[in-house]
Structure formats: structure tokens, C-alpha cells
Design a protein around this motif. Sequence first.
Motif, PDB file in Angstrom:
ATOM      1  N   UNK A   1      18.074  11.451  12.207  1.00 26.10           N
ATOM      2  CA  UNK A   1      17.141  11.105  11.133  1.00 26.10           C
ATOM      3  C   UNK A   1      16.705   9.650  11.212  1.00 26.10           C
ATOM      4  N   UNK A   2      17.634   8.767  11.587  1.00 25.22           N
ATOM      5  CA  UNK A   2      17.332   7.343  11.592  1.00 25.22           C
ATOM      6  C   UNK A   2      16.246   6.981  12.590  1.00 25.22           C
ATOM      7  N   UNK A   3      16.122   7.760  13.664  1.00 24.35           N
ATOM      8  CA  UNK A   3      15.182   7.424  14.722  1.00 24.35           C
ATOM      9  C   UNK A   3      14.024   8.408  14.834  1.00 24.35           C
ATOM     10  N   UNK A   4      13.958   9.351  13.932  1.00 27.18           N
ATOM     11  CA  UNK A   4      12.841  10.285  13.935  1.00 27.18           C
ATOM     12  C   UNK A   4      11.727   9.738  13.064  1.00 27.18           C
ATOM     13  N   UNK A   5      10.547  10.367  13.143  1.00 32.29           N
ATOM     14  CA  UNK A   5       9.420   9.935  12.319  1.00 32.29           C
ATOM     15  C   UNK A   5       9.781  10.068  10.846  1.00 32.29           C
ATOM     16  N   UNK A   6       9.283   9.150  10.052  1.00 32.25           N
ATOM     17  CA  UNK A   6       9.587   9.174   8.629  1.00 32.25           C
ATOM     18  C   UNK A   6       9.049  10.440   7.988  1.00 32.25           C
ATOM     19  N   UNK A   7       9.856  10.995   7.119  1.00 35.87           N
ATOM     20  CA  UNK A   7       9.466  12.224   6.434  1.00 35.87           C
ATOM     21  C   UNK A   7       9.321  11.960   4.946  1.00 35.87           C
ATOM     22  N   UNK A   8       8.353  12.628   4.322  1.00 32.02           N
ATOM     23  CA  UNK A   8       8.184  12.505   2.883  1.00 32.02           C
ATOM     24  C   UNK A   8       9.131  13.430   2.132  1.00 32.02           C
ATOM     25  N   UNK A   9       9.842  14.284   2.837  1.00 24.65           N
ATOM     26  CA  UNK A   9      10.736  15.233   2.184  1.00 24.65           C
ATOM     27  C   UNK A   9      11.995  14.515   1.724  1.00 24.65           C
TER      28      UNK A   9
ATOM     29  N   UNK B   1      10.514  -9.521   0.535  1.00 21.47           N
ATOM     30  CA  UNK B   1      11.298 -10.448   1.353  1.00 21.47           C
ATOM     31  C   UNK B   1      11.585  -9.890   2.736  1.00 21.47           C
ATOM     32  N   UNK B   2      11.254  -8.613   2.949  1.00 27.89           N
ATOM     33  CA  UNK B   2      11.499  -7.904   4.204  1.00 27.89           C
ATOM     34  C   UNK B   2      12.985  -7.773   4.493  1.00 27.89           C
ATOM     35  N   UNK B   3      13.788  -7.799   3.425  1.00 29.14           N
ATOM     36  CA  UNK B   3      15.204  -7.465   3.541  1.00 29.14           C
ATOM     37  C   UNK B   3      15.352  -5.955   3.696  1.00 29.14           C
ATOM     38  N   UNK B   4      14.450  -5.218   3.052  1.00 31.55           N
ATOM     39  CA  UNK B   4      14.364  -3.764   3.182  1.00 31.55           C
ATOM     40  C   UNK B   4      13.002  -3.390   3.754  1.00 31.55           C
ATOM     41  N   UNK B   5      12.931  -2.253   4.426  1.00 24.96           N
ATOM     42  CA  UNK B   5      11.676  -1.732   4.957  1.00 24.96           C
ATOM     43  C   UNK B   5      11.315  -0.449   4.223  1.00 24.96           C
ATOM     44  N   UNK B   6      10.041  -0.229   3.947  1.00 26.42           N
ATOM     45  CA  UNK B   6       9.654   0.978   3.215  1.00 26.42           C
ATOM     46  C   UNK B   6       9.826   2.231   4.069  1.00 26.42           C
ATOM     47  N   UNK B   7      10.139   3.349   3.417  1.00 28.37           N
ATOM     48  CA  UNK B   7      10.197   4.639   4.105  1.00 28.37           C
ATOM     49  C   UNK B   7       8.819   5.261   4.217  1.00 28.37           C
ATOM     50  N   UNK B   8       7.893   4.818   3.379  1.00 29.05           N
ATOM     51  CA  UNK B   8       6.512   5.259   3.503  1.00 29.05           C
ATOM     52  C   UNK B   8       5.609   4.145   3.002  1.00 29.05           C
ATOM     53  N   UNK B   9       4.363   4.195   3.414  1.00 30.01           N
ATOM     54  CA  UNK B   9       3.439   3.138   3.048  1.00 30.01           C
ATOM     55  C   UNK B   9       3.721   1.856   3.807  1.00 30.01           C
ATOM     56  N   UNK B  10       3.199   0.744   3.299  1.00 28.91           N
ATOM     57  CA  UNK B  10       3.339  -0.521   4.021  1.00 28.91           C
ATOM     58  C   UNK B  10       3.466  -1.695   3.052  1.00 28.91           C
TER      59      UNK B  10
ATOM     60  N   UNK C   1       0.826  -1.202   0.000  1.00 25.62           N
ATOM     61  CA  UNK C   1       0.000   0.000   0.000  1.00 25.62           C
ATOM     62  C   UNK C   1       0.865   1.259   0.000  1.00 25.62           C
ATOM     63  N   UNK C   2       0.829   1.981  -1.128  1.00 25.80           N
ATOM     64  CA  UNK C   2       1.531   3.273  -1.248  1.00 25.80           C
ATOM     65  C   UNK C   2       2.972   3.178  -0.769  1.00 25.80           C
ATOM     66  N   UNK C   3       3.626   2.076  -1.082  1.00 22.69           N
ATOM     67  CA  UNK C   3       4.981   1.841  -0.577  1.00 22.69           C
ATOM     68  C   UNK C   3       6.002   2.680  -1.328  1.00 22.69           C
ATOM     69  N   UNK C   4       6.948   3.190  -0.571  1.00 18.66           N
ATOM     70  CA  UNK C   4       8.059   3.934  -1.157  1.00 18.66           C
ATOM     71  C   UNK C   4       9.324   3.700  -0.364  1.00 18.66           C
ATOM     72  N   UNK C   5      10.449   3.720  -1.055  1.00 23.97           N
ATOM     73  CA  UNK C   5      11.735   3.582  -0.381  1.00 23.97           C
ATOM     74  C   UNK C   5      12.740   4.460  -1.100  1.00 23.97           C
ATOM     75  N   UNK C   6      13.561   5.140  -0.329  1.00 18.47           N
ATOM     76  CA  UNK C   6      14.525   6.047  -0.931  1.00 18.47           C
ATOM     77  C   UNK C   6      15.937   5.652  -0.519  1.00 18.47           C
TER      78      UNK C   6
END
Length: 246
Positions: free
Chosen positions: A28-36, A76-85, A10-15
Motif C-alpha cells: 500500500x505504501x508504494x502503490x498509487x494513492x487510493x481514495x478508498x 510545513x511539509x512535515x506531512x504529505x497529503x494522500x490526495x490533492x496538493x 487544492x482538494x487536499x486530504x490526509x487520512x
Amino acid sequence: MDNSFVISVRDAGIRFRRNRRSSRNFKDLFSARSRRTRPGEFWALRNVSFDVRAGESIGVVGRNGQGKSTLLKLVAEVLLPDEGSVTVAQGVAPLIEITGGFVGDLTVRDNVYLTAGLHGMTKAEIDERFAEIIAFAEIEDFVDTPYKHLSSGMKVRIAFAVISRLEEPIILVDEVLAVGDKAFRDKCYRRIQELLDGGRTLFFVSHNERDLRRFCTRGLYLDKGALVMDAPIAEVLERYNADYGV
């Protein structure tokens, strides 16, 4: 997640960052995810949504660098999305990198036990299937050789032999099979067909149109990190070929 789906994106994104200088700081690593998007970063995937039912066979299509392998790593859950799920309701057997999950200094034997064990197989189950795995890989003479000394083709052989013997319902296969010789690829493809006939769910990344048509009924077409088409594989390949003059 609908109970009829084994994967829901759902609306997954990774940067990613383009170079080390643009790396995120500790805060940044422990703050809330930002769309910026910060300087030096780019979205490898963004706004990607789709669902998968058990037993579907899906071909992931697109040029190099468009997010295909990244998508498989999210599933595979090797990576986690920065937004979405990305929600995966069943176990996954990934063959997405030649050396993925294998330790160079360990022998082939030890790597079989390690990798299969990490995917939930008991020692007794591995004992029972060990000879079959080694025979399929055709590397009986290298069982006690450190994995790092194997050729690329041999690494593909043992990786596929292990992954294809797991009981995980979802199989992820990237372009790594292209490294192997034709005879072994044909053996792998017969095994993939056996898994499909047994009801497994398949994600298959390939540039080989013939293989995509052979194994897949549905296609996901990625371009510049976006999902531009989700349709029967024949329609997806027609659109892809039209876009790039193949």
C-alpha cells in the motif's frame, strides 16, 4: 500555482489509522494513492482548498481534533497529503510542537545550532544571533543542559526564540504558546507583531479569540476535517461561536 500566491492548497486530504491493526501493508505504501478508506482509517482533512498571498495573517479556527494542527503540518511539509496538493513557494518556520526538531540528548546550545542550521542559517549567522536567542528565551543558565531536562515552558521559550529569529517568510504557530507563562507569551506576541509588521505571512492556531482578533485578518474554520468557511476573521469567529454556543 499562481505567482501571486505563496501557498496553494487544492482538494487536499490526509487520512490516518485509528490503531496499529489497521496499518497499511508494504504494498500500500508504494502503490498509487487510493481514495478508498480502509477499515480503521479516517480522513483528518479532506477536500480542503485555499490560497494565501504573502503578508496575510490567517487564524485557523475549530474544536480540538478537527484538523487544525494537521493542516499546519501539511503546510510545513512535515506531512504529505494522500490526495490533492499542497504547494508552498517560500520557506516555512514552524512552531507546531514543543519538541519539534529538537533532540533530547543534545544540549540547548547544540539544538540551537542544529535547528537553525537545518533552516538554512550559516554557522556565522547563528554565532551572531546566539546570544540574542538565549537572552530572548531567558535560559542563560541552561545553555549546556540537555534539552530533555528542560521544563515544558523552557522548551517553548527556546523553540520560539529560535524559530522567530529565522528569515523564513512564513511563520506557523500552533497552541504551544499556551504552555508558557503570561509574561513570556506577551513577549512572544510582541515578536509576532514585529514579524507581521515586517511583511511575514502568519498561520496562527489558537482557541483564544482575543489573540485571533489581535493578529489575524482572515480565518479558516475547520470542522470534521472540512474547510467550512474562509472569510475575514471576525466573520469566521461569529460563525464558529454561533455553531457551538460559545
